[in-house]
Design an enzyme around this catalytic site. Structure first.
Site, PDB file in Angstrom:
ATOM      1  N   CYS A  97     -80.576   6.305  17.075  1.00 47.73           N
ATOM      2  CA  CYS A  97     -81.784   6.597  16.282  1.00 47.73           C
ATOM      3  C   CYS A  97     -81.556   6.298  14.808  1.00 47.73           C
ATOM      4  CB  CYS A  97     -82.248   8.037  16.468  1.00 47.73           C
ATOM      5  SG  CYS A  97     -82.714   8.444  18.141  1.00 47.73           S
ATOM      6  N   LYS A 140     -77.912  21.583  18.510  1.00 49.18           N
ATOM      7  CA  LYS A 140     -76.668  20.935  18.076  1.00 49.18           C
ATOM      8  C   LYS A 140     -75.684  21.961  17.517  1.00 49.18           C
ATOM      9  CE  LYS A 140     -79.358  16.856  16.837  1.00 49.18           C
ATOM     10  NZ  LYS A 140     -79.017  15.688  17.650  1.00 49.18           N
ATOM     11  N   ASP A 147     -81.564  16.995   5.624  1.00 46.29           N
ATOM     12  CA  ASP A 147     -81.519  17.021   7.082  1.00 46.29           C
ATOM     13  C   ASP A 147     -80.135  17.517   7.491  1.00 46.29           C
ATOM     14  OD1 ASP A 147     -81.124  16.435   9.750  1.00 46.29           O
ATOM     15  OD2 ASP A 147     -81.886  14.381   9.634  1.00 46.29           O
ATOM     16  N   GLN A 195     -76.770  17.513  11.692  1.00 43.53           N
ATOM     17  CA  GLN A 195     -75.375  17.265  12.078  1.00 43.53           C
ATOM     18  C   GLN A 195     -74.391  18.076  11.238  1.00 43.53           C
ATOM     19  OE1 GLN A 195     -74.370  15.569  14.662  1.00 43.53           O
ATOM     20  NE2 GLN A 195     -76.318  14.634  15.230  1.00 43.53           N
ATOM     21  N   HIS A 251     -81.447   9.186  10.081  1.00 42.71           N
ATOM     22  CA  HIS A 251     -81.935   9.222  11.460  1.00 42.71           C
ATOM     23  C   HIS A 251     -83.426   8.889  11.444  1.00 42.71           C
ATOM     24  CE1 HIS A 251     -83.279  11.259  15.197  1.00 42.71           C
ATOM     25  NE2 HIS A 251     -82.015  11.220  15.599  1.00 42.71           N
TER      26      HIS A 251
END
Ligand code: PMP
Length: 412
Positions: free
Chosen positions: A365, A227, A201, A204, A124
């Site tokens: 993104c 999220k 990261d 998600q 991202h």
């Protein structure tokens, strides 16, 4: 039971009962943000109704009460991701701020000209741009591991880019654009073998699979509350205590100091050193409520439900003539990225919206990843725990309607 009835969670999310354009809402944009259960909405409202005060500074009862709630939220996050200590959790505004924090503290202190940062093609923008900025400031060099046609990071290519100059490896746990799950534990092991520090990261990942930072072995792990069925404007940075202890502060201000004089200030320990100013107290309380909610459902239940729904949706979508799935990784969570012959993703998104089907269209993104696949963007349906087969049926029907409108609907 079918995937559609595995979880009776829909009533928990009031917004899902709201019609859009006079249609039943099929909310399939969970990769962008998830909807919030009553438990989270109520926790935040209750904080303002019953517990609101600034933290740490007050001698009064309410301030102490608010401080306890904020500290308890930190422990909730710690346990949720399996960190060894609560002071390894820094509250941030979200994933983006957490990555920028690491770049501006650990990164600026550590990196020298010629040092290397290794990322992957899946990233991202928020796991690309802060590192590019850091490279400009320090003379470090950004390297990028390739992905194959399925949208998986080529592990040989990744290994080949690791070397004695690699100081940092920054990789996504799950791709927001394709759903690919990276073999993070393996990649961390390889990175550590060359002495690199690893940031993962988890934006998600945390809502869709159990995360244990100690099992993954990573040095930093970042995610956003919004999220994960939590509020916007709150997220977390996990950092190994040893690393956080060596990192200089980034934002200066109240609550991050030990002593201040006009000549010189000294700084508080982590995590306070990285939480200058009044934090998002209500957001932290809301995030803790979201984690409680997720744990109440059970991560195993969530994983099983979303996996079954992903399989169902993949079969339903790939049966549509003219539809091509982008991202077919063997290890994948509930993201369906696709292109449809002769229909631009944005046009598709607009027609789907008029049918009450909310998806995202564009580059997500992740422009370099789209470039890798030679496309400007995709249409993306991303699943959450409240989605069901009715949502997928609405998606399929709306895509077929778009093909009919465009006169491009091939025969089945
Ligand atoms: N990384 C990934 C993989 C994401 O999906 C997102 C959000 N789309 C981010 C980082 C940025 O998260 P936020 O905007 O909440 O800071």
């Amino acid at each position: 039971a079918s995937a559609a009835t595995a979880l009776p969670a829909a009533d928990d999310f009031p917004i899902l009962a709201r019609p859009v354009h006079g249609r039943r809402l099929a909310y399939l944009d969970n990769g962008a943000t998830t909807q919030k259960p009553n438990a989270v909405i109520e926790a935040e409202a209750r904080f303002y109704r019953e517990s609101n005060a600034n933290i740490h500074r007050g001698v009064h009862w309410l301030s102490q009460h608010a401080t306890e709630l904020y500290d308890a939220a930190r422990v909730t996050v710690q346990r949720f991701i399996g960190a060894a200590r609560a002071d390894e959790i820094v509250f941030t505004r979200g994933t983006t701020e957490a990555i920028n924090l690491v770049a501006n503290t650990w990164g600026r202190k550590t990196l020298k000209a010629g040092d290397e940062i290794l990322i992957t093609t899946l990233e991202h923008h928020s796991n690309i741009v802060p590192w590019q900025m850091l490279c400009e400031q320090t003379g470090a060099v950004l390297k990028v591991a390739p992905v194959n046609d399925a949208g998986e990071v080529e592990q040989d290519g990744f290994d080949a880019l690791l070397g004695e100059r690699t100081r940092l490896v920054a990789i996504t746990h799950v791709s927001n654009a394709l759903g690919t799950v990276n073999p993070v534990a393996r990649m961390v092991e390889r990175a550590h073998a060359v002495g690199a520090v690893v940031l993962v990261d988890g934006a998600q990942a945390v809502a869709h699979q159990a995360v244990d930072v100690q099992a993954l072995g990573c040095d930093f792990y970042v995610f956003s509350g919004h999220k994960l069925y939590g509020p916007t404007g709150i997220g977390a940075l996990y950092g190994r205590a040893r690393l956080l202890a060596e990192m200089p502060p980034w934002h200066g201000g109240g609550d991050m100091i030990r002593t201040v004089s006009f000549e010189r200030s000294t700084y508080a320990e982590a995590p306070q050193r990285f939480e200058a100013g009044t934090p998002n107290i209500a957001g932290a309380v809301g995030l803790a409520a979201a984690i409680d909610y997720v744990q109440g459902l059970g991560m195993d239940t969530i994983v099983a439900h979303e996996h079954a729904l992903l399989e169902h949706a993949t079969a339903a979508l790939t049966a549509i003539p003219g539809l091509r799935m982008v991202g077919t990784a063997a290890d994948k969570i509930g993201i369906l990225s696709f292109v449809i012959e002769h229909i631009h993703p944005h046009d598709l998104g607009t027609i789907l919206d008029s049918e009450g089907v909310a998806i995202r269209a564009g580059h997500h993104c992740a422009m370099p990843l789209m470039t890798r696949f030679g496309i400007p963007g995709t249409a993306r349906a991303s699943l959450a725990v409240y989605n069901n087969e009715t949502d997928i049926a609405a998606l399929v029907a709306a895509i077929e309607k778009a093909q009919t409108l465009f006169g491009t609907r091939p025969k089945r």
